[in-house]
Scaffold this motif. Structure first.
Motif, PDB file in Angstrom:
ATOM      1  N   LEU A   1       0.811  -1.221   0.000  1.00 34.97           N
ATOM      2  CA  LEU A   1       0.000   0.000   0.000  1.00 34.97           C
ATOM      3  C   LEU A   1       0.842   1.268   0.000  1.00 34.97           C
ATOM      4  N   LYS A   2       2.175   1.090   0.112  1.00 35.27           N
ATOM      5  CA  LYS A   2       3.076   2.250   0.186  1.00 35.27           C
ATOM      6  C   LYS A   2       2.635   3.193   1.306  1.00 35.27           C
ATOM      7  N   ALA A   3       2.400   2.596   2.458  1.00 32.98           N
ATOM      8  CA  ALA A   3       1.946   3.337   3.630  1.00 32.98           C
ATOM      9  C   ALA A   3       3.030   3.314   4.701  1.00 32.98           C
ATOM     10  N   THR A   4       2.931   4.221   5.647  1.00 28.33           N
ATOM     11  CA  THR A   4       3.908   4.277   6.728  1.00 28.33           C
ATOM     12  C   THR A   4       3.611   3.197   7.762  1.00 28.33           C
ATOM     13  N   ARG A   5       4.617   2.886   8.559  1.00 27.99           N
ATOM     14  CA  ARG A   5       4.431   1.890   9.608  1.00 27.99           C
ATOM     15  C   ARG A   5       3.361   2.335  10.593  1.00 27.99           C
ATOM     16  N   LEU A   6       3.396   3.620  10.941  1.00 30.31           N
ATOM     17  CA  LEU A   6       2.409   4.145  11.884  1.00 30.31           C
ATOM     18  C   LEU A   6       1.003   4.087  11.285  1.00 30.31           C
ATOM     19  N   GLY A   7       0.906   4.413   9.997  1.00 30.48           N
ATOM     20  CA  GLY A   7      -0.397   4.377   9.340  1.00 30.48           C
ATOM     21  C   GLY A   7      -0.974   2.974   9.293  1.00 30.48           C
ATOM     22  N   VAL A   8      -0.138   2.001   8.942  1.00 29.30           N
ATOM     23  CA  VAL A   8      -0.598   0.615   8.880  1.00 29.30           C
ATOM     24  C   VAL A   8      -0.996   0.123  10.265  1.00 29.30           C
ATOM     25  N   ARG A   9      -0.231   0.524  11.266  1.00 30.29           N
ATOM     26  CA  ARG A   9      -0.564   0.106  12.629  1.00 30.29           C
ATOM     27  C   ARG A   9      -1.960   0.589  13.015  1.00 30.29           C
ATOM     28  N   GLY A  10      -2.284   1.820  12.634  1.00 30.64           N
ATOM     29  CA  GLY A  10      -3.610   2.352  12.943  1.00 30.64           C
ATOM     30  C   GLY A  10      -4.713   1.626  12.187  1.00 30.64           C
ATOM     31  N   MET A  11      -4.470   1.325  10.905  1.00 29.95           N
ATOM     32  CA  MET A  11      -5.473   0.613  10.106  1.00 29.95           C
ATOM     33  C   MET A  11      -5.720  -0.784  10.661  1.00 29.95           C
ATOM     34  N   VAL A  12      -4.635  -1.462  11.000  1.00 30.70           N
ATOM     35  CA  VAL A  12      -4.747  -2.820  11.524  1.00 30.70           C
ATOM     36  C   VAL A  12      -5.497  -2.824  12.849  1.00 30.70           C
ATOM     37  N   GLN A  13      -5.188  -1.862  13.704  1.00 31.40           N
ATOM     38  CA  GLN A  13      -5.865  -1.801  15.000  1.00 31.40           C
ATOM     39  C   GLN A  13      -7.355  -1.546  14.826  1.00 31.40           C
ATOM     40  N   LEU A  14      -7.701  -0.696  13.871  1.00 30.15           N
ATOM     41  CA  LEU A  14      -9.117  -0.422  13.606  1.00 30.15           C
ATOM     42  C   LEU A  14      -9.837  -1.696  13.175  1.00 30.15           C
ATOM     43  N   LEU A  15      -9.200  -2.463  12.288  1.00 26.03           N
ATOM     44  CA  LEU A  15      -9.825  -3.693  11.787  1.00 26.03           C
ATOM     45  C   LEU A  15      -9.899  -4.765  12.866  1.00 26.03           C
ATOM     46  N   LEU A  16      -8.891  -4.816  13.731  1.00 26.85           N
ATOM     47  CA  LEU A  16      -8.932  -5.763  14.845  1.00 26.85           C
ATOM     48  C   LEU A  16     -10.067  -5.416  15.801  1.00 26.85           C
TER      49      LEU A  16
END
Length: 371
Positions: free
Chosen positions: A293-308
């Motif tokens: 996704l060419k996203a930042t580590r912090l950004g992915v962490r937030g997306m993953v947490q939302l989905l969890l």
């Protein structure tokens, strides 16, 4: 049932399934198409590796692709190195005439974190040659402009005559003094290289909207002394099964797309993109998601947490790293196919039904002419 009658029925079923898939592909775009492309690539990689002789579960494949384990506990010495095979497939499919498949293949190259194989340099050269032979064969078959069923027979004939793709029978050593454990078995014939490109022949014949990979299409057991009618039955049945599987994948992609679209997120959130990615290719670690996704580590962490938190994905730990996968609902399993009506708009379904009615009329006319 006579062989001729059985053959006619099986071939008709295969053409009907191909027609259904073609009609569905015409109206598949956007997120469902991207998810379907991911599913197709995953199926192609797994099918090719198993064809090579690697033994593994699909869960093990995802962990291996993420660089967290070996592909097998007991690697096959006859199989080509798995990472090299995956790199060869993904690189080749970046040139696909289906733009979404090409883009998805390119993005997955960056997500391939599997351990490097010791034999990779030599294998890469060999597989480059294999792909070149496959392209030449598929181009020649496409130039013949055959309809799907005669083209399928021509494909099997070409493979049987090939020094690269024909099944290799193990010969006994000329000298009986050679110990059995010293024999050097050849690699499996890399039929997957032809199968992943053969969809372009069906596309050029107007039978499929996209040149989808069709790993598993070639049946080497129909070569040799088998009665021609029986061989055609087996080939047509295999084609029908593959078309049915692709239809199930397409319906699954549509359901997963709706699931991603229903997420309660802000308009700028890319959490639906993460869910779509995992729905298509399967479990990934955050480092892979970042690359695709060419996203930042912090950004992915937030997306993953939302989905969890939303209960849409689940987390497993392999070798100390987290893998994220879509939480499976009973109706999400590929074996449970929802009606195609759920996948498309009313207008699209009306056009689809009209297309299928036309196919039925053509098949009935063809059957009448054969009587």
């Amino acid at each position: 049932m006579l062989v001729g009658d059985h053959l006619g029925r099986v071939e008709t079923e295969a053409l009907l399934e191909m027609g259904r898939l073609d009609g569905a592909l015409m109206y598949c775009m956007g997120a469902p198409e991207s998810i379907y492309a991911g599913l197709a690539l995953r199926q192609t990689l797994i099918g090719a590796l198993r064809q090579e002789g690697h033994a593994f579960t699909e869960t093990r494949f995802q962990a291996w692709f993420a660089g967290l384990t070996t592909l097998s506990d007991d690697p096959s010495h006859k199989a080509r190195p798995p990472r090299a095979v995956c790199e060869a497939i993904l690189t080749e499919l970046t040139h696909s005439a289906w733009p979404v498949l090409a883009r998805t293949a390119a993005s997955l190259i960056s997500a391939l974190l599997a351990p490097h194989d010791l034999q990779s340099p030599d294998a890469a050269v060999e597989l480059h040659t294999v792909n070149a032979h496959a392209r030449a064969m598929v181009d020649a078959l496409g130039a013949a402009a055959l309809t799907p069923l005669p083209a399928l027979d021509a494909l099997h004939h070409a493979v049987a005559q090939s020094t690269v793709f024909a099944a290799v029978e193990r010969a006994e050593p000329a000298l009986k003094l050679v110990r059995a454990d010293m024999r050097s078995d050849p690699h499996q014939a890399p039929r997957w290289a032809v199968e992943m490109l053969y969809g372009s022949c069906l596309q050029s014949a107007g039978a499929l909207h996209h040149p989808i990979p069709l790993v598993g299409l070639i049946r080497p057991d129909t070569a040799g002394d088998m009665e021609p009618g029986e061989a055609r039955i087996i080939r047509a049945a295999t084609l029908c099964e593959i078309m049915s599987t692709q239809l199930a994948m397409l319906a699954h992609a549509s359901r997963q797309s709706k699931r991603a679209g229903a997420l309660d997120t802000r308009s700028t959130s890319r959490a639906p993109d993460v869910l779509a990615l995992l729905s298509g290719f399967g479990a990934m670690r955050s480092a892979q998601i970042e690359r695709v996704l060419k996203a930042t580590r912090l950004g992915v962490r937030g997306m993953v947490q939302l989905l969890l938190t939303a209960g849409e994905i689940e987390q497993t730990t392999v070798s100390g790293a987290h893998l994220y996968a879509v939480r499976t609902h009973p109706s999400d399993r590929l074996g449970i196919t929802a009606p195609l009506e759920e996948a498309f708009s009313d207008d699209a379904m009306d056009e689809y039904d009209a297309s299928m009615a036309q196919i039925d009329r053509l098949l009935n006319n063809a059957a009448s002419l054969q009587r």
